[in-house]
Write a protein that holds these residues in place. Structure first.
Motif, PDB file in Angstrom:
ATOM      1  N   GLY A   1       1.270  -9.774   7.483  1.00 15.94           N
ATOM      2  CA  GLY A   1       2.380 -10.706   7.270  1.00 15.94           C
ATOM      3  C   GLY A   1       3.388 -10.225   6.249  1.00 15.94           C
ATOM      4  O   GLY A   1       4.567 -10.580   6.318  1.00 15.94           O
ATOM      5  N   GLU A   2       2.945  -9.431   5.293  1.00 16.12           N
ATOM      6  CA  GLU A   2       3.839  -8.899   4.257  1.00 16.12           C
ATOM      7  C   GLU A   2       3.464  -7.439   4.003  1.00 16.12           C
ATOM      8  O   GLU A   2       2.487  -7.149   3.323  1.00 16.12           O
ATOM      9  N   ARG A   3       4.250  -6.529   4.539  1.00 22.59           N
ATOM     10  CA  ARG A   3       3.912  -5.117   4.546  1.00 22.59           C
ATOM     11  C   ARG A   3       4.081  -4.490   3.160  1.00 22.59           C
ATOM     12  O   ARG A   3       5.106  -3.863   2.855  1.00 22.59           O
ATOM     13  N   PHE A   4       3.063  -4.656   2.310  1.00 23.12           N
ATOM     14  CA  PHE A   4       3.064  -3.990   1.009  1.00 23.12           C
ATOM     15  C   PHE A   4       2.628  -2.545   1.188  1.00 23.12           C
ATOM     16  O   PHE A   4       2.510  -2.054   2.313  1.00 23.12           O
ATOM     17  N   GLU A   5       2.367  -1.826   0.081  1.00 25.52           N
ATOM     18  CA  GLU A   5       2.089  -0.390   0.153  1.00 25.52           C
ATOM     19  C   GLU A   5       0.919  -0.075   1.090  1.00 25.52           C
ATOM     20  O   GLU A   5      -0.117  -0.742   1.058  1.00 25.52           O
ATOM     21  N   VAL A   6       1.114   0.964   1.902  1.00 24.98           N
ATOM     22  CA  VAL A   6       0.067   1.399   2.828  1.00 24.98           C
ATOM     23  C   VAL A   6      -1.176   1.843   2.056  1.00 24.98           C
ATOM     24  O   VAL A   6      -2.310   1.689   2.532  1.00 24.98           O
ATOM     25  N   ALA A   7      -0.977   2.400   0.855  1.00 25.72           N
ATOM     26  CA  ALA A   7      -2.114   2.839   0.036  1.00 25.72           C
ATOM     27  C   ALA A   7      -3.071   1.688  -0.240  1.00 25.72           C
ATOM     28  O   ALA A   7      -4.293   1.873  -0.259  1.00 25.72           O
ATOM     29  N   LEU A   8      -2.535   0.489  -0.437  1.00 26.09           N
ATOM     30  CA  LEU A   8      -3.374  -0.673  -0.720  1.00 26.09           C
ATOM     31  C   LEU A   8      -4.115  -1.141   0.535  1.00 26.09           C
ATOM     32  O   LEU A   8      -5.229  -1.655   0.451  1.00 26.09           O
ATOM     33  N   LEU A   9      -3.485  -0.951   1.697  1.00 26.42           N
ATOM     34  CA  LEU A   9      -4.170  -1.270   2.953  1.00 26.42           C
ATOM     35  C   LEU A   9      -5.325  -0.300   3.182  1.00 26.42           C
ATOM     36  O   LEU A   9      -6.437  -0.716   3.548  1.00 26.42           O
ATOM     37  N   ILE A  10      -5.074   0.992   2.959  1.00 21.83           N
ATOM     38  CA  ILE A  10      -6.133   1.997   3.113  1.00 21.83           C
ATOM     39  C   ILE A  10      -7.272   1.718   2.138  1.00 21.83           C
ATOM     40  O   ILE A  10      -8.458   1.840   2.476  1.00 21.83           O
TER      41      ILE A  10
ATOM     42  N   PHE B   1      -2.532 -15.051  -1.995  1.00 20.54           N
ATOM     43  CA  PHE B   1      -3.166 -15.586  -3.206  1.00 20.54           C
ATOM     44  C   PHE B   1      -4.660 -15.782  -2.996  1.00 20.54           C
ATOM     45  O   PHE B   1      -5.450 -15.598  -3.933  1.00 20.54           O
ATOM     46  N   LEU B   2      -5.082 -16.136  -1.775  1.00 21.35           N
ATOM     47  CA  LEU B   2      -6.511 -16.283  -1.486  1.00 21.35           C
ATOM     48  C   LEU B   2      -7.210 -14.933  -1.603  1.00 21.35           C
ATOM     49  O   LEU B   2      -8.264 -14.819  -2.256  1.00 21.35           O
ATOM     50  N   ALA B   3      -6.619 -13.901  -0.988  1.00 17.46           N
ATOM     51  CA  ALA B   3      -7.227 -12.571  -1.007  1.00 17.46           C
ATOM     52  C   ALA B   3      -7.295 -12.006  -2.410  1.00 17.46           C
ATOM     53  O   ALA B   3      -8.353 -11.557  -2.870  1.00 17.46           O
ATOM     54  N   LEU B   4      -6.160 -12.020  -3.114  1.00 16.68           N
ATOM     55  CA  LEU B   4      -6.111 -11.419  -4.450  1.00 16.68           C
ATOM     56  C   LEU B   4      -6.787 -12.295  -5.491  1.00 16.68           C
ATOM     57  O   LEU B   4      -7.384 -11.784  -6.443  1.00 16.68           O
ATOM     58  N   GLY B   5      -6.701 -13.621  -5.305  1.00 15.12           N
ATOM     59  CA  GLY B   5      -7.376 -14.522  -6.234  1.00 15.12           C
ATOM     60  C   GLY B   5      -8.883 -14.382  -6.140  1.00 15.12           C
ATOM     61  O   GLY B   5      -9.586 -14.357  -7.153  1.00 15.12           O
ATOM     62  N   LEU B   6      -9.387 -14.251  -4.914  1.00 14.98           N
ATOM     63  CA  LEU B   6     -10.821 -14.062  -4.722  1.00 14.98           C
ATOM     64  C   LEU B   6     -11.275 -12.733  -5.314  1.00 14.98           C
ATOM     65  O   LEU B   6     -12.308 -12.663  -5.991  1.00 14.98           O
ATOM     66  N   GLU B   7     -10.490 -11.687  -5.077  1.00 15.42           N
ATOM     67  CA  GLU B   7     -10.848 -10.374  -5.613  1.00 15.42           C
ATOM     68  C   GLU B   7     -10.850 -10.373  -7.141  1.00 15.42           C
ATOM     69  O   GLU B   7     -11.642  -9.675  -7.771  1.00 15.42           O
TER      70      GLU B   7
ATOM     71  N   THR C   1      -3.179  -2.538 -12.574  1.00 18.09           N
ATOM     72  CA  THR C   1      -2.242  -3.507 -13.147  1.00 18.09           C
ATOM     73  C   THR C   1      -0.905  -2.838 -13.437  1.00 18.09           C
ATOM     74  O   THR C   1       0.163  -3.360 -13.095  1.00 18.09           O
ATOM     75  N   VAL C   2      -0.980  -1.673 -14.069  1.00 18.47           N
ATOM     76  CA  VAL C   2       0.245  -0.911 -14.346  1.00 18.47           C
ATOM     77  C   VAL C   2       0.916  -0.499 -13.037  1.00 18.47           C
ATOM     78  O   VAL C   2       2.137  -0.588 -12.885  1.00 18.47           O
ATOM     79  N   TYR C   3       0.102  -0.061 -12.066  1.00 17.31           N
ATOM     80  CA  TYR C   3       0.623   0.384 -10.766  1.00 17.31           C
ATOM     81  C   TYR C   3       1.375  -0.736 -10.064  1.00 17.31           C
ATOM     82  O   TYR C   3       2.471  -0.521  -9.518  1.00 17.31           O
ATOM     83  N   PHE C   4       0.824  -1.950 -10.075  1.00 12.27           N
ATOM     84  CA  PHE C   4       1.467  -3.065  -9.390  1.00 12.27           C
ATOM     85  C   PHE C   4       2.837  -3.382  -9.987  1.00 12.27           C
ATOM     86  O   PHE C   4       3.788  -3.692  -9.265  1.00 12.27           O
ATOM     87  N   PHE C   5       2.939  -3.298 -11.316  1.00 13.54           N
ATOM     88  CA  PHE C   5       4.225  -3.580 -11.959  1.00 13.54           C
ATOM     89  C   PHE C   5       5.222  -2.457 -11.694  1.00 13.54           C
ATOM     90  O   PHE C   5       6.408  -2.711 -11.466  1.00 13.54           O
TER      91      PHE C   5
ATOM     92  N   PRO D   1       3.935  -7.435  -4.649  1.00 14.09           N
ATOM     93  CA  PRO D   1       4.057  -8.901  -4.620  1.00 14.09           C
ATOM     94  C   PRO D   1       3.409  -9.552  -5.844  1.00 14.09           C
ATOM     95  O   PRO D   1       2.464  -9.020  -6.430  1.00 14.09           O
ATOM     96  N   LEU D   2       3.917 -10.726  -6.204  1.00 16.44           N
ATOM     97  CA  LEU D   2       3.460 -11.442  -7.402  1.00 16.44           C
ATOM     98  C   LEU D   2       1.955 -11.654  -7.408  1.00 16.44           C
ATOM     99  O   LEU D   2       1.311 -11.589  -8.462  1.00 16.44           O
TER     100      LEU D   2
END
Length: 243
Positions: free
Chosen positions: A59-68, A144-150, A186-190, A195-196
């Protein structure tokens, strides 16, 4: 040019690094033939969170590295879960024949039961995505469900350490991997303007990692009484605790 190489290296590290953190933990469990000290709920959190994150990516195509990273983490946790079941502690709820959780959730006896649950989860999420996939609110909530759970990943280990008053069985390499990896991401995401959801949850997860570091300093890693059934076990446990 150098910044491009640095960005590529960071992306590779994000994709491969987190799953590799659990390799040493798996090797340690196999060598001891005992999963005492490692919370199997860690596998539950990572599997559910990363499966959900894959749908979030649709639904929101963030970095492919994070999908891998998510795909590799799913594979790593399935393997670690199998090892934990194979070498489950003698005092585990399923070994004792009972569980206080509803439907004995994540304390089942057979590996196939875990696979059936995960297959059902994927099917349910696929149906929901087909129905609500075009809704920004649904996609945002999924993130938020995925990242909040993680971000709750270290909490079962934090509780397990508190109950044992020891970090016995929990590898220092895993702890370093958690704290160092979460600080890095954390540094990488900023820096990557992710996404927030990624930023907020990474900060929370890093704070729990630091609490476990404090536990390591306070409790140490001496074997708890639950593994000291006789003198031979005691001597072996002391040797393993020094590793």
């Amino acid at each position: 040019m150098s910044s491009s190489w640095l960005s590529t290296a960071a992306s590779i590290g994000m994709a491969v690094g987190p799953p590799l953190v659990y390799a040493d933990q798996a090797i340690s469990i196999v060598r001891k033939k005992d999963a005492t000290g490692f919370s199997r709920d860690v596998c539950a959190i990572l599997l559910i969170a990363n499966i959900t994150r894959c749908f979030f990516w649709l639904g929101e195509r963030f970095e492919v590295a994070l999908l891998i990273q998510s795909i590799l983490m799913i594979a790593a946790q399935l393997a670690l879960l199998y090892i934990c079941i194979l070498y489950r502690p003698r005092l585990s709820p399923e070994a004792l024949g009972g569980s206080s959780r509803p439907l004995s959730f994540w304390q089942w006896r057979n590996y196939s039961q875990y696979i059936e649950f995960l297959a059902g989860l994927i099917l349910c999420q696929a149906i929901l995505f087909l129905i609500f996939g075009r809704s920004d609110i649904f996609i945002g909530g999924l993130g938020f469900l995925a990242l909040g759970l993680e971000s709750t990943l270290p909490i079962p280990q934090l509780i397990s350490n508190y109950r044992q008053r020891s970090l016995y069985g929990f590898r220092m390499s895993t702890l370093i991997g958690w704290a160092g990896g979460d600080a890095f991401k954390t540094v990488y995401f900023f820096m990557q303007h992710s996404p927030l959801q990624f930023k907020v949850c990474a900060i929370f997860q890093l704070s729990v990692d630091l609490a476990i570091v404090v536990q390591r300093i306070v409790y140490g890693n001496q074997p708890p009484m639950s593994v000291l059934n006789d003198e031979d076990d005691f001597e072996q446990a002391l040797v393993l605790a020094e590793e």
